[in-house]
Structures are given as C-alpha cells and as structure tokens.
Design a protein around this motif. Structure first.
Motif, PDB file in Angstrom:
ATOM      1  N   VAL A  11       4.995  10.078  14.677  1.00 50.03           N
ATOM      2  CA  VAL A  11       3.809  10.264  15.507  1.00 50.03           C
ATOM      3  C   VAL A  11       3.925  11.548  16.334  1.00 50.03           C
ATOM      4  O   VAL A  11       2.962  12.285  16.491  1.00 50.03           O
ATOM      5  N   GLN A  12       5.111  11.786  16.881  1.00 53.12           N
ATOM      6  CA  GLN A  12       5.316  13.010  17.666  1.00 53.12           C
ATOM      7  C   GLN A  12       6.808  13.320  17.725  1.00 53.12           C
ATOM      8  O   GLN A  12       7.629  12.420  17.871  1.00 53.12           O
ATOM      9  N   ALA A  13       7.157  14.605  17.608  1.00 48.59           N
ATOM     10  CA  ALA A  13       8.540  15.044  17.761  1.00 48.59           C
ATOM     11  C   ALA A  13       8.580  16.130  18.826  1.00 48.59           C
ATOM     12  O   ALA A  13       7.696  16.985  18.867  1.00 48.59           O
ATOM     13  N   GLY A  14       9.570  16.081  19.682  1.00 49.41           N
ATOM     14  CA  GLY A  14       9.672  17.106  20.728  1.00 49.41           C
ATOM     15  C   GLY A  14      10.830  16.807  21.652  1.00 49.41           C
ATOM     16  O   GLY A  14      11.593  15.865  21.431  1.00 49.41           O
ATOM     17  N   THR A  15      10.959  17.599  22.701  1.00 45.82           N
ATOM     18  CA  THR A  15      12.022  17.355  23.672  1.00 45.82           C
ATOM     19  C   THR A  15      11.668  16.092  24.462  1.00 45.82           C
ATOM     20  O   THR A  15      10.500  15.688  24.509  1.00 45.82           O
ATOM     21  N   PRO A  16      12.684  15.473  25.112  1.00 47.46           N
ATOM     22  CA  PRO A  16      12.377  14.318  25.959  1.00 47.46           C
ATOM     23  C   PRO A  16      11.305  14.647  27.000  1.00 47.46           C
ATOM     24  O   PRO A  16      10.423  13.830  27.256  1.00 47.46           O
ATOM     25  N   GLU A  17      11.356  15.856  27.562  1.00 42.28           N
ATOM     26  CA  GLU A  17      10.355  16.269  28.569  1.00 42.28           C
ATOM     27  C   GLU A  17       8.952  16.280  27.975  1.00 42.28           C
ATOM     28  O   GLU A  17       8.002  15.827  28.610  1.00 42.28           O
ATOM     29  N   GLU A  18       8.838  16.818  26.761  1.00 43.65           N
ATOM     30  CA  GLU A  18       7.515  16.881  26.124  1.00 43.65           C
ATOM     31  C   GLU A  18       6.945  15.483  25.894  1.00 43.65           C
ATOM     32  O   GLU A  18       5.775  15.221  26.185  1.00 43.65           O
ATOM     33  N   LEU A  19       7.767  14.597  25.360  1.00 43.12           N
ATOM     34  CA  LEU A  19       7.247  13.260  25.070  1.00 43.12           C
ATOM     35  C   LEU A  19       6.949  12.480  26.350  1.00 43.12           C
ATOM     36  O   LEU A  19       6.013  11.696  26.396  1.00 43.12           O
ATOM     37  N   TYR A  20       7.749  12.744  27.376  1.00 43.20           N
ATOM     38  CA  TYR A  20       7.566  12.035  28.639  1.00 43.20           C
ATOM     39  C   TYR A  20       6.331  12.541  29.380  1.00 43.20           C
ATOM     40  O   TYR A  20       5.483  11.754  29.813  1.00 43.20           O
ATOM     41  N   HIS A  21       6.215  13.853  29.499  1.00 43.78           N
ATOM     42  CA  HIS A  21       5.117  14.423  30.295  1.00 43.78           C
ATOM     43  C   HIS A  21       3.857  14.698  29.484  1.00 43.78           C
ATOM     44  O   HIS A  21       2.759  14.649  30.020  1.00 43.78           O
ATOM     45  N   LYS A  22       4.027  15.025  28.208  1.00 44.02           N
ATOM     46  CA  LYS A  22       2.862  15.401  27.409  1.00 44.02           C
ATOM     47  C   LYS A  22       2.781  14.625  26.089  1.00 44.02           C
ATOM     48  O   LYS A  22       2.824  15.212  25.000  1.00 44.02           O
ATOM     49  N   PRO A  23       2.674  13.309  26.182  1.00 44.02           N
ATOM     50  CA  PRO A  23       2.480  12.548  24.941  1.00 44.02           C
ATOM     51  C   PRO A  23       1.161  12.976  24.305  1.00 44.02           C
ATOM     52  O   PRO A  23       0.219  13.312  25.013  1.00 44.02           O
ATOM     53  N   LYS A  24       1.136  12.979  22.968  1.00 48.25           N
ATOM     54  CA  LYS A  24      -0.087  13.436  22.296  1.00 48.25           C
ATOM     55  C   LYS A  24      -0.995  12.283  21.910  1.00 48.25           C
ATOM     56  O   LYS A  24      -2.179  12.469  21.680  1.00 48.25           O
ATOM     57  N   THR A  25      -0.414  11.101  21.785  1.00 48.37           N
ATOM     58  CA  THR A  25      -1.249   9.958  21.401  1.00 48.37           C
ATOM     59  C   THR A  25      -1.005   8.798  22.359  1.00 48.37           C
ATOM     60  O   THR A  25      -0.009   8.747  23.070  1.00 48.37           O
ATOM     61  N   ARG A  26      -1.949   7.863  22.303  1.00 44.80           N
ATOM     62  CA  ARG A  26      -1.867   6.675  23.142  1.00 44.80           C
ATOM     63  C   ARG A  26      -0.601   5.869  22.840  1.00 44.80           C
ATOM     64  O   ARG A  26       0.041   5.326  23.739  1.00 44.80           O
ATOM     65  N   PHE A  27      -0.232   5.805  21.555  1.00 45.56           N
ATOM     66  CA  PHE A  27       0.980   5.067  21.187  1.00 45.56           C
ATOM     67  C   PHE A  27       2.209   5.668  21.871  1.00 45.56           C
ATOM     68  O   PHE A  27       3.035   4.956  22.438  1.00 45.56           O
ATOM     69  N   VAL A  28       2.341   6.993  21.816  1.00 49.05           N
ATOM     70  CA  VAL A  28       3.511   7.650  22.410  1.00 49.05           C
ATOM     71  C   VAL A  28       3.504   7.450  23.931  1.00 49.05           C
ATOM     72  O   VAL A  28       4.530   7.120  24.531  1.00 49.05           O
ATOM     73  N   ALA A  29       2.337   7.625  24.551  1.00 42.85           N
ATOM     74  CA  ALA A  29       2.233   7.435  26.004  1.00 42.85           C
ATOM     75  C   ALA A  29       2.682   6.023  26.377  1.00 42.85           C
ATOM     76  O   ALA A  29       3.484   5.821  27.292  1.00 42.85           O
ATOM     77  N   ASP A  30       2.195   5.055  25.639  1.00 48.76           N
ATOM     78  CA  ASP A  30       2.513   3.666  25.883  1.00 48.76           C
ATOM     79  C   ASP A  30       4.011   3.419  25.693  1.00 48.76           C
ATOM     80  O   ASP A  30       4.666   2.792  26.523  1.00 48.76           O
ATOM     81  N   PHE A  31       4.539   3.936  24.596  1.00 49.99           N
ATOM     82  CA  PHE A  31       5.950   3.699  24.280  1.00 49.99           C
ATOM     83  C   PHE A  31       6.869   4.366  25.289  1.00 49.99           C
ATOM     84  O   PHE A  31       7.949   3.879  25.583  1.00 49.99           O
ATOM     85  N   MET A  32       6.442   5.511  25.847  1.00 54.72           N
ATOM     86  CA  MET A  32       7.245   6.221  26.854  1.00 54.72           C
ATOM     87  C   MET A  32       6.979   5.664  28.254  1.00 54.72           C
ATOM     88  O   MET A  32       7.400   6.243  29.246  1.00 54.72           O
ATOM     89  N   GLY A  33       6.256   4.564  28.335  1.00 55.68           N
ATOM     90  CA  GLY A  33       6.031   3.908  29.618  1.00 55.68           C
ATOM     91  C   GLY A  33       5.118   4.683  30.559  1.00 55.68           C
ATOM     92  O   GLY A  33       5.334   4.715  31.770  1.00 55.68           O
ATOM     93  N   ALA A  34       4.069   5.311  30.009  1.00 51.08           N
ATOM     94  CA  ALA A  34       3.220   6.169  30.836  1.00 51.08           C
ATOM     95  C   ALA A  34       2.482   5.396  31.927  1.00 51.08           C
ATOM     96  O   ALA A  34       2.182   5.936  32.979  1.00 51.08           O
ATOM     97  N   GLY A  35       2.161   4.143  31.687  1.00 47.75           N
ATOM     98  CA  GLY A  35       1.651   3.312  32.782  1.00 47.75           C
ATOM     99  C   GLY A  35       0.150   3.241  32.954  1.00 47.75           C
ATOM    100  O   GLY A  35      -0.399   2.160  33.065  1.00 47.75           O
ATOM    101  N   ASN A  36      -0.538   4.380  33.006  1.00 52.84           N
ATOM    102  CA  ASN A  36      -1.981   4.362  33.253  1.00 52.84           C
ATOM    103  C   ASN A  36      -2.735   5.080  32.148  1.00 52.84           C
ATOM    104  O   ASN A  36      -2.368   6.172  31.741  1.00 52.84           O
ATOM    105  N   LEU A  37      -3.808   4.435  31.680  1.00 52.60           N
ATOM    106  CA  LEU A  37      -4.652   5.012  30.641  1.00 52.60           C
ATOM    107  C   LEU A  37      -6.081   4.922  31.171  1.00 52.60           C
ATOM    108  O   LEU A  37      -6.556   3.844  31.506  1.00 52.60           O
ATOM    109  N   ILE A  38      -6.745   6.061  31.279  1.00 45.74           N
ATOM    110  CA  ILE A  38      -8.045   6.070  31.952  1.00 45.74           C
ATOM    111  C   ILE A  38      -9.133   6.540  31.000  1.00 45.74           C
ATOM    112  O   ILE A  38      -8.963   7.522  30.269  1.00 45.74           O
TER     113      ILE A  38
END
Ligand code: ADP
Ligand code: MG
Length: 342
Positions: free
Chosen positions: A212-239
């Motif tokens: 789904v996405q490959a990148g540095t830990p910082e990229e996946l943590y701060h800039k997830p590209k999809t809802r799945f990645v955001a969710d999996f990285m514990g992003a918390g809020n989806l608006i």
C-alpha cells in the motif's frame, strides 16, 4: 539495488496471497514488512528465503535472478516467530550448525560461537540446551545462529511477537544494535507499527497481498497516503472533507485534486492543540490521564476528535475549548477502505 522482488504473485488455489508485490532492500538497510495478519508478509519472506515457490515475477540478488536457487544455497539467515532451535543440540551446537555443515574446522567454530554468544550477551550458556533457556534467550540464540554464517540477507519473521513486553523491548534494541554493527541487509516481518518505527530504515506497509505504501517511518507516520495506512499507523482522527470545508477551509489547501476517489483529512492526536475558550465551539467530553500523556475526547464541528497533550493541564470535562490545527499537520488520505465505518 541489493535485493529486489519484482511483481511477485503467489496463489493458493483460487486465493491470491500476493498480487504483484515489488520491494527493494539496499545494502546495510533494515526494512520492515508491516501489515495485519493474513496480508501476505510471511508468504513474501518465505519466497525470498526459497521456502515457497513463486508463481510470477522475479527475485534478484545483486542483479542475479535467484528464484530457482535452492533455499540452502542462498546463504540467508532466518529467524522465525516460534523458537526453532534444535532441542537435542546444545546452544553452542545450534549456533555452530551452519558452519559445521559448511565444513568449517572445530576450532574456528568454537571461537566464532564464543564471539556470537558475547554479541547477544549470553556468554555462559553454550553448554545448555534450548529447553533450559527463557523465550527471550532462545530468540537471542536463534539470532546468533542466523548470523553465524555471515548471511547475505537476514530474514526475521515476527521474532519478538511471542515474548512479553519488557523482553520484547530489550531484544528489539539488541536486534537493531547487532544489525547496525554488522551492516547485514535485513528484512523483518511485523504486525506491530511501533516495532517497525523503532527498527526500520524503511517500512513497507501491506494489505490484502499488495504493497500500500513504502517509505521511511517518518513518512508513514506523518504522511500516510491512504486511510488504511493512517489507520494502521494509529493516526487517530479521520475527518470528512465537507466538515473541513465548513470549519477550517484553510486545511483544504493540500487536498489532492487528481483522481476521483474520496479523500479524508487524517490528523494525529498530538497535532491538535486545545485552548480553554468560553466562545470555543468544541467541548471536552472526557479526560484520561495516562502517565506520559493525557488523552482528551472532544465533540467538535469537525466531528468527534481524540487529542493527546503532554504536561500539566488545567482543562476539565464539559469545558468549551477552541482548536488550533496547523495545515501542515494534516495528511490527506485516499479512501482505500470504502464502505468501512469512519
Ligand atoms: P501474514 O504473514 O501476513 O499473516 P501469510 O503470508 O502467512 O500472512 O498468509 C497470507 C494468506 O495466505 C493468508 O490468508 C493465509 O491463510 C494464506 N496462506 C498462507 N499459506 C498458505 C498455504 N500453504 N495454503 C493456503 N493458503 C495459505
Ligand atoms: Mg506471518
């Protein structure tokens, strides 16, 4: 490129476990394959190890196609989730096994085993049997065994997941230290995003047999590209974008305009700042003190939000507050979990 998997596909009957997966591993790099149970991580690792065949695609090591090379000729070191030491051999015999079958002399093996036991901080257990060691100690020995033969690639399949939290943390640090000091290109499977963030130079996030996405830990943590990645990285809020439009239109600036899919604003709980304000349009519904942080649940015009703050706080439940959100802290994510509740 040191190791390259190109468009790997693997089917089990009618079920597609891997669907055109491509990954790359540079010399000396530590890469984590991250994803939920059943997404194909172990299948990919086994294909690289030569333990499972590949239906389509290629596997290149330093430019050479190794997909037909038998597992034991690949010179890869492997550590599995469950303790896979030979129970009827001593620790020293386990570590020396790979060297012995390669015809290395007894004296050389003995000195190598001594060095490796030092490296994993278990200098005095050589004559013990695996059954006499704790789970964490057995995994240290499994790591020593895997690196004994100077593997060209180190493959780790959830090596920490059977251990309790404290042991897991210390062994995690040790794996990182050993990998750094030896510079072995390492691919580790995990379903734990914290583990991946702590260890990896690069994270490859998988779901349903695709990357789904490959990148540095910082990229996946701060800039997830999809809802799945955001969710999996514990992003918390989806608006929802319509709420953003109504409440904070300045946050819409970075929303992608290409593609016709749906996007959401993903916002980490620590990126929202909350200020006491009688005219504020948000309300604190609950406050949980968690030691190193305080978690607030808010009702706001953006929807229900989770906020995390550090340090002392004067806030109380039921209080009206104003929100501050920097546009740069919003990641716009494509909805790849359509139909699932936000
Ligand atoms: P992960 O390691 O990410 O949890 P796996 O690679 O083990 O996932 O499995 C991916 C999918 O392939 C799962 O749905 C699993 O049930 C299926 N699978 C794995 N191995 C086999 C097999 N030998 N036969 C049939 N299905 C399999
Ligand atoms: Mg697995």
């Amino acid at each position: 490129m040191y190791l390259k998997v190109d468009k790997a596909t693997k089917k089990y009957g009618a079920f597609t476990a891997l669907d055109g997966v491509s990954i790359e591993l540079e010399k000396g790099e530590f890469v984590c394959l991250l994803g939920p149970s059943g997404c194909g991580k172990t299948t990919l690792l086994r294909i690289i190890a030569g333990l499972t065949g590949i239906d389509a695609g290629s596997l290149l090591l330093e430019g050479q196609d190794i997909s037909k090379v038998p597992a034991r000729q690949r010179d890869f070191g492997i550590v599995f989730q469950s303790y896979s030491l030979f129970p009827n051999m001593t620790v020293a015999q386990n570590i020396g096994y790979g060297l012995k079958i390669r015809g290395v002399s007894e004296a050389t093996i003995a000195s190598r085993v001594t060095d490796l036991l030092e490296m994993v901080h278990l200098p005095n257990v050589g004559q013990k049997y695996p059954g006499q060691l704790s789970g964490g100690q057995q995994q240290r020995i499994a790591l020593a065994r895997a690196i004994a033969v100077d593997p060209r690639v180190l493959l780790l399949d959830e090596p920490l997941s059977a251990l309790d939290a404290k042991v897991r943390g210390s062994l995690r640090d040790e794996i990182k230290q050993v990998q750094r000091s030896l510079g072995i290109p390492t691919l580790m499977v995990t379903h734990d995003q914290e583990e991946a963030i702590a260890l990896a130079d690069k994270i490859i996030c998988m779901n349903h047999g695709v990357v789904v996405q490959a990148g540095t830990p910082e990229e996946l943590y701060h800039k997830p590209k999809t809802r799945f990645v955001a969710d999996f990285m514990g992003a918390g809020n989806l608006i929802e974008p319509c709420r953003v439009q109504d409440v904070m239109p300045e946050l819409l600036a970075d929303m992608p305009t290409t593609g016709n899919g749906r996007y959401f604003a993903s916002l980490r709980p620590e990126k929202i700042s909350v200020k006491s304000d009688q005219q504020g349009t948000s309300t604190i519904r609950s406050i949980s003190f968690l030691g190193n942080l305080t978690r607030l649940k808010l009702e706001s015009p953006l929807g229900d939000l989770v906020v995390e703050t550090h340090g002392e706080s004067e806030l109380t439940e039921g209080q009206a507050v104003a929100l501050e959100i920097a546009p740069s802290s919003v990641a716009w994510v494509a909805d790849d979990m359509e139909g699932e509740a936000v």
